[in-house]
Design a protein around this motif. Structure first.
Motif, PDB file in Angstrom:
ATOM      1  N   PRO A 264      12.934   5.256  -4.421  1.00 12.10           N
ATOM      2  CA  PRO A 264      13.542   4.890  -3.131  1.00 12.10           C
ATOM      3  C   PRO A 264      14.426   5.984  -2.573  1.00 12.10           C
ATOM      4  CG  PRO A 264      13.695   3.066  -4.684  1.00 12.10           C
ATOM      5  CD  PRO A 264      13.216   4.238  -5.459  1.00 12.10           C
ATOM      6  N   ARG A 265      14.190   6.291  -1.300  1.00 12.83           N
ATOM      7  CA  ARG A 265      14.980   7.301  -0.613  1.00 12.83           C
ATOM      8  C   ARG A 265      15.551   6.673   0.673  1.00 12.83           C
ATOM      9  NH1 ARG A 265      14.228   9.136  -4.786  1.00 12.83           N
ATOM     10  NH2 ARG A 265      13.470  11.194  -5.420  1.00 12.83           N
ATOM     11  N   PRO A 266      16.707   7.135   1.122  1.00 12.66           N
ATOM     12  CA  PRO A 266      17.267   6.584   2.366  1.00 12.66           C
ATOM     13  C   PRO A 266      16.289   6.728   3.530  1.00 12.66           C
ATOM     14  CG  PRO A 266      18.893   7.921   1.211  1.00 12.66           C
ATOM     15  CD  PRO A 266      17.606   8.121   0.485  1.00 12.66           C
ATOM     16  N   ASP A 274      21.787   0.502   4.282  1.00 10.64           N
ATOM     17  CA  ASP A 274      21.095   0.077   3.073  1.00 10.64           C
ATOM     18  C   ASP A 274      19.582   0.159   3.219  1.00 10.64           C
ATOM     19  OD1 ASP A 274      20.897  -1.851   4.965  1.00 10.64           O
ATOM     20  OD2 ASP A 274      21.566  -3.529   3.706  1.00 10.64           O
ATOM     21  N   ALA A 275      19.095   0.769   4.293  1.00  9.85           N
ATOM     22  CA  ALA A 275      17.648   0.901   4.487  1.00  9.85           C
ATOM     23  C   ALA A 275      17.110   2.026   3.605  1.00  9.85           C
ATOM     24  CB  ALA A 275      17.339   1.180   5.949  1.00  9.85           C
ATOM     25  N   VAL A 276      16.031   1.740   2.873  1.00  9.66           N
ATOM     26  CA  VAL A 276      15.388   2.757   2.018  1.00  9.66           C
ATOM     27  C   VAL A 276      13.892   2.690   2.230  1.00  9.66           C
ATOM     28  CG1 VAL A 276      17.197   2.690   0.255  1.00  9.66           C
ATOM     29  CG2 VAL A 276      15.243   1.137   0.076  1.00  9.66           C
ATOM     30  N   GLU A 277      13.240   3.726   1.743  1.00  8.83           N
ATOM     31  CA  GLU A 277      11.782   3.821   1.811  1.00  8.83           C
ATOM     32  C   GLU A 277      11.289   4.199   0.424  1.00  8.83           C
ATOM     33  OE1 GLU A 277       9.184   5.524   5.310  1.00  8.83           O
ATOM     34  OE2 GLU A 277       9.708   7.135   3.905  1.00  8.83           O
ATOM     35  N   ALA A 278      10.259   3.510  -0.060  1.00 13.00           N
ATOM     36  CA  ALA A 278       9.785   3.761  -1.427  1.00 13.00           C
ATOM     37  C   ALA A 278       8.293   3.506  -1.508  1.00 13.00           C
ATOM     38  CB  ALA A 278      10.534   2.873  -2.420  1.00 13.00           C
ATOM     39  N   VAL A 279       7.676   4.208  -2.479  1.00 14.37           N
ATOM     40  CA  VAL A 279       6.263   3.987  -2.795  1.00 14.37           C
ATOM     41  C   VAL A 279       6.229   3.282  -4.155  1.00 14.37           C
ATOM     42  CG1 VAL A 279       4.016   5.029  -3.154  1.00 14.37           C
ATOM     43  CG2 VAL A 279       5.606   6.049  -1.517  1.00 14.37           C
ATOM     44  N   LEU A 280       5.858   2.031  -4.179  1.00 14.58           N
ATOM     45  CA  LEU A 280       5.798   1.290  -5.433  1.00 14.58           C
ATOM     46  C   LEU A 280       4.570   1.706  -6.229  1.00 14.58           C
ATOM     47  CD1 LEU A 280       6.813  -2.312  -4.319  1.00 14.58           C
ATOM     48  CD2 LEU A 280       8.228  -0.546  -5.342  1.00 14.58           C
ATOM     49  N   PRO A 281       4.632   1.560  -7.554  1.00 14.90           N
ATOM     50  CA  PRO A 281       3.448   1.879  -8.361  1.00 14.90           C
ATOM     51  C   PRO A 281       2.247   1.075  -7.887  1.00 14.90           C
ATOM     52  CG  PRO A 281       5.375   1.556  -9.757  1.00 14.90           C
ATOM     53  CD  PRO A 281       5.793   1.167  -8.380  1.00 14.90           C
ATOM     54  N   GLY A 282       1.139   1.762  -7.666  1.00 17.98           N
ATOM     55  CA  GLY A 282      -0.080   1.104  -7.201  1.00 17.98           C
ATOM     56  C   GLY A 282      -0.222   1.106  -5.696  1.00 17.98           C
ATOM     57  N   ALA A 283       0.848   1.447  -4.951  1.00 16.48           N
ATOM     58  CA  ALA A 283       0.775   1.480  -3.491  1.00 16.48           C
ATOM     59  C   ALA A 283       0.349   2.860  -3.021  1.00 16.48           C
ATOM     60  CB  ALA A 283       2.131   1.122  -2.886  1.00 16.48           C
ATOM     61  N   ARG A 284      -0.303   2.893  -1.867  1.00 19.23           N
ATOM     62  CA  ARG A 284      -0.806   4.162  -1.345  1.00 19.23           C
ATOM     63  C   ARG A 284       0.168   4.816  -0.370  1.00 19.23           C
ATOM     64  NH1 ARG A 284      -7.155   2.752   0.057  1.00 19.23           N
ATOM     65  NH2 ARG A 284      -7.799   2.192  -2.082  1.00 19.23           N
ATOM     66  N   ALA A 285       0.968   4.003   0.314  1.00 21.43           N
ATOM     67  CA  ALA A 285       1.863   4.567   1.335  1.00 21.43           C
ATOM     68  C   ALA A 285       3.265   3.993   1.134  1.00 21.43           C
ATOM     69  CB  ALA A 285       1.345   4.213   2.729  1.00 21.43           C
TER      70      ALA A 285
END
Length: 624
Positions: A264-266, A274-285
């Motif tokens: 997770p990155r801001p 508190d907004a973040v953006e992350a790529v979960l395992p198995g997700a493409r974007a």
């Protein structure tokens, strides 16, 4: 229809055509520009408001879920913290460390094994004062802790120094992460060793995974300890000081974990730190989340829950923007129709004036007609009101006339009832005078007492006659059933004795009252008793029975005779005016009695008995 009305209609019919040719283009251009500006601005504002509301809902749901996760984690910790405290005071544990006898130490292994299975602790083991494991719940397993030296572990040193210790680390033997909770074991001579309970959070993490949203717990250095995403374990939220990894690896707390940054990155989201953006395992974007953090009480940990924002925000914004666009379009259509109608209205104003004048003339004429009809209606209502008043007066007079007629029928019997005591009074008075002349006071007093009793009897009869003859007040209230029956029997008593009629009166509850007026109820009873006496003229063994049946809400008063009964043709018109079987009767007694009972809110019915005779029943509401 007159000529003026026809001209008004013609003007209205021709106005739309002229209005259509007079529509100006200037207002329509300004209207179109306003619609475009309103549509763009409304869609943007609706999207902004919908996004803020959706984010607020995501935050509220996320914080509620995070609070629940914190409660579950704390419950698990508190349950396991109580176990070392109990074991540190256990006599077997203290004796094993104090004596160092092999038998006592060996006996602890099954005990710790049993406790581990019952409390769901990963492992329970006992260290001596040097940090050497002397007993463990996993003593049967190849990875047994027995014989291992854990003096280097912080939880051992802290417990020996302060009495308690907690340390999250990777197991050196099992390779599984967990929280080590330690407690110093005290003996008579001081510290004997440390009891340790290792808590693993596999069940908690599995529960978090089932909820769907990423959850993880960090320590004071922002290192992930417990998480629903196994790939994130021992990663960090922020960079660690350069010398920290060496110190951490020296304690073997996280094994060979690289301690790299979390995915997770801001993210840029206006007004949201508190907004973040992350790529979960198995997700493409990458996807957007709100990082909702809550402290875990009694620990230096912080629980983070990533609430997904994109589906909720995207759906809310799309719905709001589409709804706003439709609303603006509908409003623009309505406004366009109004503008068009307004231009047409300006063109048809002259024709409308003509039509309005005609309409006002017709309304005025119709108003005159309605006023006249209203006056006639008011006059008819007054006439009806007077007729009803006269009818009520006639009904009251008819009731009084019926009452006086009854008094006339019973007058002879009452006169006999009064004459006989008067004659007896005269005799007793003469005798009392003779006794007094002879000086015999006792017999004279007896005669005077008899005279007083006879005058009392005469007084009761005359009082009842005065009360019966008096006009009724018309006020309905609580009336005593016993008093009404007593008064009626007193008035017809002479005739009962003259005809030799046997009267049967059944007992009734004391203080029984009904909703009626006593004088008019007594009048109804006298009517029914007189009719029964008329039916018994010349009959052998004449009998009249008066019975009262009291229910919870109603009271039934019955007058029964053993006369010839009521013929079927008479029964069909029993309460019809001027229908009578008596040669000198008017046929109004039962009709008046029926109306009186109806005014009380009750009912009067009559019927013939199968074995002969008639019975009339008065049903009235019971008075509370």
């Amino acid at each position: 229809m007159d000529v003026g009305s026809q001209e008004g209609r013609a003007a209205l019919a021709s106005a739309p055509g002229r209005a259509g040719r007079q529509v100006a283009h200037g207002p329509w251009l300004a209207f179109a520009a306003s619609v475009v500006i309103l549509l763009v601005g409304g869609v943007w504002l609706a999207g902004h408001v919908a996004r803020e509301r959706a984010l607020a809902q995501v935050e509220a749901r996320g914080r509620a879920a995070a609070a629940l996760d914190v409660a579950v984690l704390r419950s698990e910790l508190e349950k396991q913290r109580s176990l070392p405290a109990v074991l540190a005071a256990d006599p077997d544990v203290i004796a094993a460390l104090d004596t160092a006898e092999a038998a006592k130490i060996i006996a602890l292994n099954p005990k710790l094994e049993h406790l581990s299975a019952g409390t769901r602790a990963a492992v329970i083991y006992l260290l001596d004062r040097h940090g050497m494991t002397v007993a463990a719940s996993n003593w049967r397993e190849p990875t047994s802790f027995v014989g291992n030296d854990y003096s280097f572990r912080p939880y051992f040193r802290r417990a020996m120094e302060t009495g308690t210790g907690e340390h999250f680390a990777l197991g050196t033997v099992s390779g599984r992460p967990g929280l080590y909770i330690s407690r110093r074991v005290e003996g008579a001579g001081g510290a004997l060793g440390v009891i340790v309970v290792k808590v693993e959070f596999d069940a908690v993490e599995e529960d978090w995974r089932r909820l769907g949203e990423p959850v993880y717990v960090t320590d004071r250095r922002n290192i992930v300890l417990v998480t629903s995403v196994p790939e994130w374990r021992f990663l960090t939220l922020t960079p660690i000081a350069p010398d920290a990894p060496a110190e951490i690896r020296a304690s073997l707390q996280f094994g060979g974990a690289p301690l790299s940054r979390l995915p997770p990155r801001p993210a840029a989201l206006a007004g949201r730190e508190d907004a973040v953006e992350a790529v979960l395992p198995g997700a493409r974007a990458p996807a957007g989340y709100l990082d909702l953090a809550l402290p875990v009480p009694s620990t230096p940990w912080t629980l983070h829950l990533l609430g997904s924002t994109e589906p909720a925000v995207r759906g809310a914004m799309a719905a709001a923007q589409l709804g706003t666009a439709l609303l603006v379009i509908l409003a623009a259509g309505a406004a366009g129709i109004m503008l068009y109608r307004r231009q047409r209205a300006a063109a048809t104003a002259a024709a409308a004036l003509v039509a309005r004048a005609e309409l006002e003339r017709q309304v005025a004429a119709r108003t005159v007609e309605l006023s006249a009809a209203n006056e006639r209606l008011v006059h008819e209502m007054e006439e009806r009101r007077r007729a009803e008043t006269e009818l009520q007066t006639l009904q009251d007079e008819l009731v009084q006339a019926n009452k006086l007629a009854l008094l006339g029928q019973i007058a002879a019997g009452v006169a006999h009832e009064i004459n006989q005591p008067v004659a007896t009074i005269r005799t007793y008075a003469d005798n009392a005078a003779l006794f007094l002349a002879r000086g015999e006071a006792a017999p004279a007093r007896d005669n005077l007492a008899t005279i007083a009793g006879l005058t009392e009897r005469i007084g009761r009869i005359t009082d009842e006659l005065r009360a019966f003859s008096r006009k009724a007040t018309g006020r309905v209230g609580a009336a005593s059933v016993a008093e009404a029956i007593d008064g009626a029997l007193l008035l017809v008593g002479s005739r009962l004795r003259q005809q030799g009629v046997t009267l049967t009166r059944e007992a009734m509850p004391a203080g029984l009252a009904v909703v009626a007026e006593r004088v008019r109820l007594e009048q109804v009873l006298v009517n029914l008793l007189q009719n029964a006496l008329d039916a018994l003229v010349g009959r052998p063994d004449p009998r009249i029975g008066v019975a009262v049946e009291a229910g919870h809400e109603s009271v039934h008063i019955s007058v029964r005779d053993n006369g010839p009964g009521i013929a079927s043709e008479v029964m069909a018109a029993l309460f019809t005016p001027f229908r009578t079987t008596k040669p000198s009767g008017l046929g109004l007694g039962l009709v008046i009695s029926h109306d009186i009972v109806a005014e009380f809110g009750g009912e009067l019915v009559g019927r013939s008995e199968p074995g002969g005779g008639a019975v009339f029943t008065i049903s009235l509401k019971r008075s509370t």
